[in-house]
Design a protein around this motif. Structure first.
Motif, PDB file in Angstrom:
ATOM      1  N   GLY A   1       0.802  -1.238   0.000  1.00 54.62           N
ATOM      2  CA  GLY A   1       0.000   0.000   0.000  1.00 54.62           C
ATOM      3  C   GLY A   1       0.817   1.262   0.000  1.00 54.62           C
ATOM      4  N   GLY A   2       2.135   1.144   0.058  1.00 53.40           N
ATOM      5  CA  GLY A   2       2.993   2.339   0.038  1.00 53.40           C
ATOM      6  C   GLY A   2       3.214   2.910   1.438  1.00 53.40           C
ATOM      7  N   TYR A   3       4.088   3.902   1.504  1.00 52.92           N
ATOM      8  CA  TYR A   3       4.428   4.535   2.789  1.00 52.92           C
ATOM      9  C   TYR A   3       3.270   5.396   3.266  1.00 52.92           C
ATOM     10  CZ  TYR A   3       9.300   3.464   1.542  1.00 52.92           C
ATOM     11  OH  TYR A   3      10.448   2.833   1.191  1.00 52.92           O
ATOM     12  N   ARG A   4       3.092   5.438   4.594  1.00 55.80           N
ATOM     13  CA  ARG A   4       2.231   6.476   5.162  1.00 55.80           C
ATOM     14  C   ARG A   4       3.097   7.708   5.384  1.00 55.80           C
ATOM     15  NH1 ARG A   4       0.581   2.935   9.838  1.00 55.80           N
ATOM     16  NH2 ARG A   4       0.305   4.868  10.972  1.00 55.80           N
ATOM     17  N   ASP A   5       2.448   8.840   5.589  1.00 51.68           N
ATOM     18  CA  ASP A   5       3.223  10.071   5.787  1.00 51.68           C
ATOM     19  C   ASP A   5       4.072   9.965   7.047  1.00 51.68           C
ATOM     20  OD1 ASP A   5       2.140  11.149   3.587  1.00 51.68           O
ATOM     21  OD2 ASP A   5       0.576  12.287   4.632  1.00 51.68           O
ATOM     22  N   GLY A   6       5.237  10.540   7.009  1.00 47.46           N
ATOM     23  CA  GLY A   6       6.038  10.665   8.230  1.00 47.46           C
ATOM     24  C   GLY A   6       7.098   9.591   8.422  1.00 47.46           C
ATOM     25  N   VAL A   7       7.393   8.810   7.357  1.00 47.54           N
ATOM     26  CA  VAL A   7       8.457   7.800   7.517  1.00 47.54           C
ATOM     27  C   VAL A   7       9.805   8.514   7.605  1.00 47.54           C
ATOM     28  CG1 VAL A   7       9.667   5.886   6.401  1.00 47.54           C
ATOM     29  CG2 VAL A   7       7.174   5.996   6.338  1.00 47.54           C
ATOM     30  N   GLU A   8      10.568   8.168   8.642  1.00 49.75           N
ATOM     31  CA  GLU A   8      11.861   8.829   8.818  1.00 49.75           C
ATOM     32  C   GLU A   8      13.030   7.931   8.462  1.00 49.75           C
ATOM     33  OE1 GLU A   8      12.443  10.986  12.345  1.00 49.75           O
ATOM     34  OE2 GLU A   8      10.736  12.298  11.870  1.00 49.75           O
ATOM     35  N   ARG A   9      12.800   6.626   8.558  1.00 45.56           N
ATOM     36  CA  ARG A   9      13.919   5.723   8.326  1.00 45.56           C
ATOM     37  C   ARG A   9      13.391   4.381   7.860  1.00 45.56           C
ATOM     38  NH1 ARG A   9      17.450   5.448  13.498  1.00 45.56           N
ATOM     39  NH2 ARG A   9      17.312   7.702  13.288  1.00 45.56           N
ATOM     40  N   LEU A  10      14.122   3.742   6.961  1.00 44.35           N
ATOM     41  CA  LEU A  10      13.776   2.379   6.532  1.00 44.35           C
ATOM     42  C   LEU A  10      14.803   1.454   7.165  1.00 44.35           C
ATOM     43  CD1 LEU A  10      11.626   1.138   4.694  1.00 44.35           C
ATOM     44  CD2 LEU A  10      13.319   1.130   2.850  1.00 44.35           C
ATOM     45  N   ILE A  11      14.300   0.458   7.892  1.00 43.50           N
ATOM     46  CA  ILE A  11      15.203  -0.422   8.638  1.00 43.50           C
ATOM     47  C   ILE A  11      15.071  -1.834   8.092  1.00 43.50           C
ATOM     48  CG2 ILE A  11      15.611  -1.465  10.927  1.00 43.50           C
ATOM     49  CD1 ILE A  11      14.613   1.226  12.095  1.00 43.50           C
TER      50      ILE A  11
ATOM     51  N   ALA B   1       9.995   3.164   9.547  1.00 44.26           N
ATOM     52  CA  ALA B   1       9.866   3.726  10.896  1.00 44.26           C
ATOM     53  C   ALA B   1       9.590   5.219  10.849  1.00 44.26           C
ATOM     54  CB  ALA B   1      11.130   3.444  11.687  1.00 44.26           C
ATOM     55  N   SER B   2       8.552   5.635  11.561  1.00 45.24           N
ATOM     56  CA  SER B   2       8.282   7.069  11.738  1.00 45.24           C
ATOM     57  C   SER B   2       8.892   7.461  13.082  1.00 45.24           C
ATOM     58  CB  SER B   2       6.780   7.306  11.761  1.00 45.24           C
ATOM     59  OG  SER B   2       6.247   6.726  12.943  1.00 45.24           O
ATOM     60  N   ALA B   3       8.759   8.722  13.436  1.00 49.72           N
ATOM     61  CA  ALA B   3       9.305   9.174  14.722  1.00 49.72           C
ATOM     62  C   ALA B   3       8.702   8.358  15.867  1.00 49.72           C
ATOM     63  CB  ALA B   3       9.003  10.657  14.912  1.00 49.72           C
ATOM     64  N   ALA B   4       7.428   7.931  15.692  1.00 45.98           N
ATOM     65  CA  ALA B   4       6.762   7.188  16.771  1.00 45.98           C
ATOM     66  C   ALA B   4       7.416   5.827  16.993  1.00 45.98           C
ATOM     67  CB  ALA B   4       5.288   6.995  16.424  1.00 45.98           C
TER      68      ALA B   4
ATOM     69  N   LEU C   1      10.595   5.120  16.268  1.00 42.31           N
ATOM     70  CA  LEU C   1      11.999   5.269  16.647  1.00 42.31           C
ATOM     71  C   LEU C   1      12.073   5.829  18.059  1.00 42.31           C
ATOM     72  CD1 LEU C   1      13.196   6.951  13.348  1.00 42.31           C
ATOM     73  CD2 LEU C   1      13.731   4.621  14.092  1.00 42.31           C
ATOM     74  N   ALA C   2      13.123   5.454  18.780  1.00 44.35           N
ATOM     75  CA  ALA C   2      13.314   6.036  20.107  1.00 44.35           C
ATOM     76  C   ALA C   2      13.580   7.524  19.919  1.00 44.35           C
ATOM     77  CB  ALA C   2      14.502   5.373  20.779  1.00 44.35           C
ATOM     78  N   PRO C   3      12.911   8.395  20.702  1.00 46.94           N
ATOM     79  CA  PRO C   3      13.149   9.829  20.511  1.00 46.94           C
ATOM     80  C   PRO C   3      14.617  10.182  20.774  1.00 46.94           C
ATOM     81  CG  PRO C   3      11.875   9.370  22.515  1.00 46.94           C
ATOM     82  CD  PRO C   3      12.029   8.080  21.799  1.00 46.94           C
ATOM     83  N   GLU C   4      15.106  11.114  19.971  1.00 50.23           N
ATOM     84  CA  GLU C   4      16.498  11.559  20.154  1.00 50.23           C
ATOM     85  C   GLU C   4      16.633  12.184  21.535  1.00 50.23           C
ATOM     86  OE1 GLU C   4      19.255  12.005  17.904  1.00 50.23           O
ATOM     87  OE2 GLU C   4      18.323  10.583  16.516  1.00 50.23           O
ATOM     88  N   GLN C   5      17.547  11.714  22.332  1.00 44.89           N
ATOM     89  CA  GLN C   5      17.757  12.289  23.664  1.00 44.89           C
ATOM     90  C   GLN C   5      19.237  12.587  23.809  1.00 44.89           C
ATOM     91  OE1 GLN C   5      15.315  11.442  26.673  1.00 44.89           O
ATOM     92  NE2 GLN C   5      14.380   9.592  25.869  1.00 44.89           N
ATOM     93  N   SER C   6      19.536  13.651  24.515  1.00 41.85           N
ATOM     94  CA  SER C   6      20.953  13.988  24.624  1.00 41.85           C
ATOM     95  C   SER C   6      21.666  12.962  25.505  1.00 41.85           C
ATOM     96  CB  SER C   6      21.140  15.407  25.156  1.00 41.85           C
ATOM     97  OG  SER C   6      20.283  15.591  26.236  1.00 41.85           O
ATOM     98  N   VAL C   7      22.874  12.645  25.073  1.00 41.28           N
ATOM     99  CA  VAL C   7      23.665  11.625  25.766  1.00 41.28           C
ATOM    100  C   VAL C   7      24.302  12.247  27.002  1.00 41.28           C
ATOM    101  CG1 VAL C   7      25.650  10.083  25.533  1.00 41.28           C
ATOM    102  CG2 VAL C   7      24.104  10.434  23.589  1.00 41.28           C
ATOM    103  N   MET C   8      24.163  11.540  28.123  1.00 45.49           N
ATOM    104  CA  MET C   8      24.716  12.024  29.394  1.00 45.49           C
ATOM    105  C   MET C   8      25.878  11.116  29.801  1.00 45.49           C
ATOM    106  SD  MET C   8      22.271  14.289  30.134  1.00 45.49           S
ATOM    107  CE  MET C   8      22.027  14.519  31.873  1.00 45.49           C
ATOM    108  N   PRO C   9      26.680  11.552  30.757  1.00 43.23           N
ATOM    109  CA  PRO C   9      27.769  10.677  31.203  1.00 43.23           C
ATOM    110  C   PRO C   9      27.237   9.429  31.903  1.00 43.23           C
ATOM    111  CG  PRO C   9      28.097  12.936  31.959  1.00 43.23           C
ATOM    112  CD  PRO C   9      26.716  12.865  31.412  1.00 43.23           C
ATOM    113  N   CYS C  10      28.020   8.370  31.840  1.00 40.81           N
ATOM    114  CA  CYS C  10      27.664   7.121  32.530  1.00 40.81           C
ATOM    115  C   CYS C  10      27.659   7.369  34.039  1.00 40.81           C
ATOM    116  CB  CYS C  10      28.698   6.051  32.187  1.00 40.81           C
ATOM    117  SG  CYS C  10      28.526   4.555  33.174  1.00 40.81           S
ATOM    118  N   ILE C  11      26.591   6.939  34.680  1.00 37.90           N
ATOM    119  CA  ILE C  11      26.491   7.150  36.132  1.00 37.90           C
ATOM    120  C   ILE C  11      26.749   5.845  36.905  1.00 37.90           C
ATOM    121  CG2 ILE C  11      24.975   9.166  36.033  1.00 37.90           C
ATOM    122  CD1 ILE C  11      22.607   7.179  36.472  1.00 37.90           C
TER     123      ILE C  11
END
Ligand code: SF4
Ligand code: SF4
Length: 503
Positions: A320-330, A357-360, A362-372
């Motif tokens: 059926g083709g892509y739906r709107d909002g595809v960000e990445r093909l995995i 994969a759409s943004a939903a 994919l894991a949201p981009e989060q800033s990387v913090m130091p290992c705790i």
């Protein structure tokens, strides 16, 4: 008796959101025949197949177009009949995005098969039977694409096999091709399994299927009736379908660090691999198609039995083709798959899933913090590793230390990254470290080869020098010949009296 009682849970792992229902509700659809198929000659672990065709050649469906080269290799076949239009590098599905050698076939639309001969496997010597499978291009379809004929030969690895495991776990989210195959073609899977068991002669045959696939469990249980093969439902926990974890779950045996299940008397195959063994033996058909899940942000997710070489874009179109909002093909699942550079790359034996994969998704981009040093990654690691130590050493380029912490036992399942509160892309560091180590080893091999070549050249030059000197001595008057022959007259190179046999 409750089969679950006989399971041996592995350490770590995750409960993930499954996303199976999106694609497992409808039967497997046949793929549409593409006008052009691009067939990579390297679709397996090991040596690339050697091309057996050239542009202009007409080919039949199932004809071998790539000859296996070396022990670890597998044949490649024409997925349909038509004309070879190119044998050249084309983009292939690989994390590097680099092209690889492919045979391009323009379909004639006739789907004309080569002569297909079923095989009476019981009448063949084991080595002949393995050769049939190697020439049929059978490789592991769970994603690894390791040539099955090699795994079906215990010579040198183990003298006997305790357990043959058929892997129907399909633990990664979104992927449902094995689920549908087990529901719809259980008899064929069990027929292929019988051939594998004939070659390996295991003491027991176990089939592991995650408990969230009740229809597949029922179908496989029916198909196994009277065979002695045992279907065992296993808990729905990622990565239960990873080889070493499944071995632990079903047998309680720990595969040694950097070892293989066969080291503890166990061999594993994917259910789809068993099905292709059945097609090769009972129908004389080589591996030219596979069932692939097309899911995520497409209009009608589902499973397609598609010819190898079909462009991914065409498979998406069929759904059926892509739906709107595809960000990445995995390719593969969200945990162990990799992002594709284009949807024009062809379907290969290793491709079990195409996830738009759409943004939903994919894991949201989060800033990387130091290992705790919270230890969450250690708790989650199913391979019993110390992910944070691996991370430190990979990051510091201390590759020897990373190896000491068993970097190569990491199955890249992504559980550690998934739970890390600091959002550190841990698996990326492990892949980077592995690639660096492989590159260094290749450099070392190259340097060693260059050293050996240089040494051989010096030896050749020395040999040639000695041969020249010997010839000169032969020609020089008053010198003894180096080889016995008629005694020359004096003055024509008379022999040294000391060396004469006739003093
Ligand atoms: S989970 Fe992340 S923050 Fe916690 S120890 Fe592991 S790497 Fe460090
Ligand atoms: S990716 Fe490697 S280190 Fe991380 S949890 Fe999986 S096996 Fe352990």
């Amino acid at each position: 008796m409750n089969a679950l009682k006989r399971l041996f849970p592995f350490h770590g792992g995750l409960k993930t959101v499954r996303h199976k229902a999106e694609s497992n509700q409808s039967p497997i659809q046949p793929g549409i025949l593409p006008a052009r198929l691009t067939v990579p000659l390297r679709q397996h672990i090991g040596a690339m197949a050697k091309p057996r065709v050239q542009p202009g050649d007409r080919v039949l469906k199932g004809q071998m177009i790539g000859q296996p080269e070396g022990y670890i290799s597998a044949a490649i076949h024409a997925p349909t009949s038509g004309v070879v239009t190119a044998v050249e590098s084309r983009p292939v599905p690989h994390p590097s995005g680099l092209p690889d050698l492919c045979v391009v076939i323009d379909s004639d639309g006739e789907e004309r098969w080569m002569d297909r001969q079923p095989v009476d496997y019981r009448a063949l010597h084991p080595s002949e039977l393995r050769n049939v499978l190697r020439n049929a291009g059978i490789v592991g379809l769970g994603g690894a694409a390791f040539p099955s004929a090699v795994k079906l030969n215990l010579g040198g690895q183990s003298e006997w096999l305790e357990t043959l495991i058929l892997n129907g776990a399909e633990c990664e989210p979104w992927i449902t091709c094995d689920d549908r195959l087990m529901r719809e073609r259980a008899a064929g899977i069990v027929a292929g399994l019988r051939v594998m068991a004939h070659l390996l002669e295991p003491r027991e045959v176990l089939i592991g299927i995650e408990a969230d696939k009740p229809e597949a469990i029922a179908a496989m249980t029916d198909a196994c009736a009277g065979t002695g093969y045992e279907v065992r439902p296993i808990p729905t926990r990622y990565p239960s379908g990873s080889g070493k974890q499944l071995v632990k779950l079903l047998t309680g045996k720990e595969t040694p660090v950097e070892g293989l299940p066969v080291d503890v008397g166990v061999q594993c195959f994917n259910v789809a691999t068993a099905y292709t063994v059945h097609r090769a033996i009972d129908h004389g058909e080589p591996l030219i198609s596979r069932v692939v899940t097309v899911t995520g942000h497409v209009r009608q997710p589902g499973n397609i039995e598609a010819l190898l070489g079909t462009p991914f874009a065409q498979l998406v179109e069929q759904c059926g083709g892509y739906r709107d909002g595809v960000e990445r093909l995995i390719m593969g699942g969200p945990m162990m798959g990799f992002a594709l550079h284009s949807d024009e790359v062809p379907l290969t034996k290793a491709a079990n899933c195409i996830l738009a994969a759409s943004a939903a998704e994919l894991a949201p981009e989060q800033s990387v913090m130091p290992c705790i040093r919270c230890g969450a990654c250690v708790e989650a690691c199913p391979a019993d590793l110390l992910p944070q130590q691996l991370y430190w050493h990979a990051r510091a380029r201390e590759f020897d230390k990373a190896r000491d912490y068993h970097l190569f036992s990491c199955i890249e399942c992504g559980c550690c990254s998934y739970v890390c509160p600091s959002h550190i892309p841990l698996v990326q560091y492990y892949r980077y470290a592995k690639n660096e180590i492989w590159a260094q080893e290749k450099e070392k091999e190259k340097a060693e080869l260059a050293r050996r070549r240089h040494q051989a050249r010096l030896e050749r030059l020395e040999r040639e020098k000695q041969e020249r000197e010997a010839k000169l001595r032969q020609k020089a008057p008053g010198k003894a010949p180096l080889t016995p022959g008629p005694s020359p007259t004096r003055g024509e190179g008379s022999p040294d009296p000391a060396s004469s046999s006739n003093p």
